[in-house]
Design a protein around this motif. Structure first.
Motif, PDB file in Angstrom:
ATOM      1  N   ILE A 160       1.147  -1.485  -0.111  1.00 49.08           N
ATOM      2  CA  ILE A 160       0.330  -0.221   0.013  1.00 49.08           C
ATOM      3  C   ILE A 160       0.912   1.424  -0.347  1.00 49.08           C
ATOM      4  CG2 ILE A 160      -1.617   0.823   0.730  1.00 49.08           C
ATOM      5  CD1 ILE A 160      -2.680  -1.290   2.298  1.00 49.08           C
ATOM      6  N   PRO A 161       0.902   2.213  -0.851  1.00 47.49           N
ATOM      7  CA  PRO A 161       1.631   2.858  -1.186  1.00 47.49           C
ATOM      8  C   PRO A 161       1.290   4.003   0.314  1.00 47.49           C
ATOM      9  CG  PRO A 161       0.202   3.105  -2.886  1.00 47.49           C
ATOM     10  CD  PRO A 161      -0.127   2.082  -2.130  1.00 47.49           C
ATOM     11  N   LYS A 162       2.378   4.946   0.584  1.00 45.41           N
ATOM     12  CA  LYS A 162       1.534   6.148   1.137  1.00 45.41           C
ATOM     13  C   LYS A 162       0.331   6.708   0.647  1.00 45.41           C
ATOM     14  CE  LYS A 162       3.322   9.776   3.791  1.00 45.41           C
ATOM     15  NZ  LYS A 162       4.824  10.869   3.881  1.00 45.41           N
ATOM     16  N   ASP A 163       0.390   7.445  -0.599  1.00 42.32           N
ATOM     17  CA  ASP A 163      -0.626   7.958  -0.983  1.00 42.32           C
ATOM     18  C   ASP A 163      -1.958   7.454  -0.355  1.00 42.32           C
ATOM     19  OD1 ASP A 163      -0.650   6.670  -2.905  1.00 42.32           O
ATOM     20  OD2 ASP A 163      -0.204   7.765  -4.499  1.00 42.32           O
ATOM     21  N   LYS A 164      -1.817   6.199  -0.643  1.00 34.78           N
ATOM     22  CA  LYS A 164      -3.209   5.488  -0.252  1.00 34.78           C
ATOM     23  C   LYS A 164      -3.530   4.734   1.167  1.00 34.78           C
ATOM     24  CE  LYS A 164      -4.609   4.318  -4.598  1.00 34.78           C
ATOM     25  NZ  LYS A 164      -3.609   4.870  -5.246  1.00 34.78           N
ATOM     26  N   ILE A 165      -2.753   5.796   2.175  1.00 30.94           N
ATOM     27  CA  ILE A 165      -3.403   5.901   2.614  1.00 30.94           C
ATOM     28  C   ILE A 165      -3.509   7.096   3.844  1.00 30.94           C
ATOM     29  CG2 ILE A 165      -2.407   5.122   5.416  1.00 30.94           C
ATOM     30  CD1 ILE A 165      -0.552   3.304   4.100  1.00 30.94           C
ATOM     31  N   GLU A 166      -4.713   7.464   4.771  1.00 31.53           N
ATOM     32  CA  GLU A 166      -4.574   9.127   5.520  1.00 31.53           C
ATOM     33  C   GLU A 166      -4.204   8.430   7.144  1.00 31.53           C
ATOM     34  OE1 GLU A 166      -9.292   9.201   5.694  1.00 31.53           O
ATOM     35  OE2 GLU A 166      -8.655   8.774   3.548  1.00 31.53           O
ATOM     36  N   PHE A 167      -3.256   9.666   6.675  1.00 34.78           N
ATOM     37  CA  PHE A 167      -2.607  10.154   8.450  1.00 34.78           C
ATOM     38  C   PHE A 167      -3.494  11.782   8.516  1.00 34.78           C
ATOM     39  CE2 PHE A 167       0.343   7.306   6.378  1.00 34.78           C
ATOM     40  CZ  PHE A 167       0.898   6.119   7.603  1.00 34.78           C
ATOM     41  N   SER A 168      -3.912  11.315  10.003  1.00 32.82           N
ATOM     42  CA  SER A 168      -3.797  12.406  11.303  1.00 32.82           C
ATOM     43  C   SER A 168      -2.932  13.192  12.404  1.00 32.82           C
ATOM     44  CB  SER A 168      -5.403  13.067  11.100  1.00 32.82           C
ATOM     45  OG  SER A 168      -5.870  11.584  11.401  1.00 32.82           O
ATOM     46  N   TYR A 169      -3.537  13.245  13.028  1.00 35.76           N
ATOM     47  CA  TYR A 169      -2.790  13.585  14.410  1.00 35.76           C
ATOM     48  C   TYR A 169      -3.509  12.264  15.374  1.00 35.76           C
ATOM     49  CZ  TYR A 169      -2.584  14.512  19.460  1.00 35.76           C
ATOM     50  OH  TYR A 169      -1.579  14.619  20.944  1.00 35.76           O
ATOM     51  N   LYS A 171      -3.478   8.701  14.447  1.00 37.23           N
ATOM     52  CA  LYS A 171      -4.381   8.249  13.594  1.00 37.23           C
ATOM     53  C   LYS A 171      -4.446   7.802  12.744  1.00 37.23           C
ATOM     54  CE  LYS A 171      -9.298   8.733  13.333  1.00 37.23           C
ATOM     55  NZ  LYS A 171     -10.220   9.741  13.186  1.00 37.23           N
ATOM     56  N   SER A 172      -4.274   6.492  11.576  1.00 28.42           N
ATOM     57  CA  SER A 172      -3.853   6.354  10.106  1.00 28.42           C
ATOM     58  C   SER A 172      -5.246   5.654   9.816  1.00 28.42           C
ATOM     59  CB  SER A 172      -2.762   5.231  10.304  1.00 28.42           C
ATOM     60  OG  SER A 172      -2.607   4.651  10.525  1.00 28.42           O
ATOM     61  N   SER A 173      -5.297   5.417   8.397  1.00 28.63           N
ATOM     62  CA  SER A 173      -6.812   4.200   8.040  1.00 28.63           C
ATOM     63  C   SER A 173      -5.747   2.928   7.540  1.00 28.63           C
ATOM     64  CB  SER A 173      -6.812   5.235   6.349  1.00 28.63           C
ATOM     65  OG  SER A 173      -6.019   4.750   6.024  1.00 28.63           O
ATOM     66  N   ILE A 174      -5.121   2.875   7.923  1.00 23.76           N
ATOM     67  CA  ILE A 174      -4.599   1.450   8.318  1.00 23.76           C
ATOM     68  C   ILE A 174      -5.578  -0.382   9.265  1.00 23.76           C
ATOM     69  CG2 ILE A 174      -2.618  -0.218   8.690  1.00 23.76           C
ATOM     70  CD1 ILE A 174      -0.834   2.246   8.505  1.00 23.76           C
ATOM     71  N   LYS A 175      -5.938  -0.846   8.510  1.00 23.32           N
ATOM     72  CA  LYS A 175      -7.169  -1.541   9.203  1.00 23.32           C
ATOM     73  C   LYS A 175      -5.495  -3.525   8.684  1.00 23.32           C
ATOM     74  CE  LYS A 175      -9.947   1.045   9.898  1.00 23.32           C
ATOM     75  NZ  LYS A 175      -9.380   1.855  10.269  1.00 23.32           N
ATOM     76  N   ASP A 176      -5.085  -3.505   8.149  1.00 26.87           N
ATOM     77  CA  ASP A 176      -4.875  -4.586   7.686  1.00 26.87           C
ATOM     78  C   ASP A 176      -3.378  -5.170   8.542  1.00 26.87           C
ATOM     79  OD1 ASP A 176      -5.952  -5.008   5.368  1.00 26.87           O
ATOM     80  OD2 ASP A 176      -5.298  -4.190   4.102  1.00 26.87           O
TER      81      ASP A 176
END
Ligand code: EPU
Length: 292
Positions: A160-169, A171-176
């Motif tokens: 999964i390339p970085k631009d397909k992952i949302e990062f914030s304070y 928090k990330s969207s990584i589920k796998d």
């Protein structure tokens, strides 16, 4: 026919010890299904076991920011025994998710690569740090990330390339399940990196109770505020329940002064939330993971 409990296939990678021996805050009773896989195929077996037996699965990496209660019906997965890998190609590094942050910072230094010094002393593994987008001093680990390799829900290995992952304070969207991560670091002189490490170590040592078993910062910082400052301003430093204590050094840390229990810490958490809310109207949100 599906066997309901195929636990005998997993006994060689299962621990039935005490979670306190794995946890950084040294709290936790005997666990029933704590697995220490050695390979990706072990991981697949564990996922299968959890799903067949309808047990919730919690990958907890090195367990450093997890407070564990006494429920038995769950599967815990720690990554200590998975292969540890580190590959460097110029300023790009691919590292397994179970790599300890402080070991990585030191190996990077020997390769004249810098970047992560601002995180030094956090007792965590790379996978967990990415999942929560760990940060300090206004920087986050995701700034250096290029891609991650995961074991996805279909049991496939996927990049999964970085631009397909949302990062914030925090928090990330990584589920796998993260297996590896690729980073681009900064070329620097070893001495320069060393002095950065020393600088950040000193700041932490002076402002955080890193010599006591702890969970890192317990609460996220509310927007524009510092949770530690808010707790401090409620006069809560040094407050104790059992052997759990709000650190005198930094009020967003709860330390274990000996034999603190899960309930001691959760009661202290509730006390902090209640007092801070009563004084400021702010609801403090947990940064740590509490599994009842
Ligand atoms: N402060 C107090 N009393 C306290 C603690 C802090 O008055 O008990 C004041 C400090 O004097 C300072 C301000 O609050 O003026 C901010 O404190 P600090 O610099 O320690 O930063 P923080 O916002 O409390 C954040 C991160 C830490 C990270 C530090 C350093 C969060 C929740 N915390 O803390 O991260 O180490 O900045 O950059 O984002 C963690 O993630 O586990 C963690 C501890």
């Amino acid at each position: 026919m599906n066997k309901k409990f195929d636990i005998e296939d997993l006994n060689s990678i299962r621990s039935d010890g005490y979670f306190k021996d794995f946890s950084h805050i040294k709290i936790g009773n005997k666990v029933q299904y704590l697995f220490l896989p050695r390979s990706v195929s072990d991981l697949a077996l564990i996922f299968d076991f959890a799903s067949k037996n309808k047990l919730p699965l919690f990958p907890i990496g090195g367990g450093s920011n997890v407070l564990l209660g006494n429920a038995k019906k769950r599967v815990l997965l720690m990554d200590y025994k998975l292969p540890k890998t580190f590959d460097v190609n110029s300023d790009e590094v691919v590292v397994s998710a179970n790599f300890n942050l402080n070991s990585l910072i030191n190996i990077l230094k020997k390769n004249s690569l810098g970047g992560l010094e601002f995180l030094v002393t956090i007792p965590a593994h790379i996978g967990g740090l990415l999942k929560m987008n760990a940060g300090a001093f206004g920087k986050n680990i995701s700034e250096y990330l290029k891609w991650i390799e995961v074991l996805n829900k279909k049991g496939e290995i996927e990049i999964i390339p970085k631009d397909k992952i949302e990062f914030s304070y925090r928090k990330s969207s990584i589920k796998d399940y993260i297996l590896k991560a690729a980073f681009k670091f900064e070329r620097k002189l070893e001495e320069e990196i060393d002095s950065q490490i020393k600088k950040f170590k000193k700041i932490r040592k002076d402002s955080q109770p890193i010599n006591f078993p702890n969970l890192g910062c317990v609460f996220k910082n509310p927007k524009g505020e510092s949770a530690g400052k808010l707790i401090d301003e409620c006069g809560l430093k040094g407050e104790k329940i059992g052997d759990a204590e709000i650190s005198e050094k930094h009020a967003n840390f709860i330390i274990n002064k000996g034999n603190a229990s899960f309930e001691d810490v959760t009661n202290l958490i509730k006390l902090i939330q209640r007092k801070v809310y009563a004084k400021t109207g702010i609801e403090l949100e947990l940064e740590i993971t509490v599994l009842n």
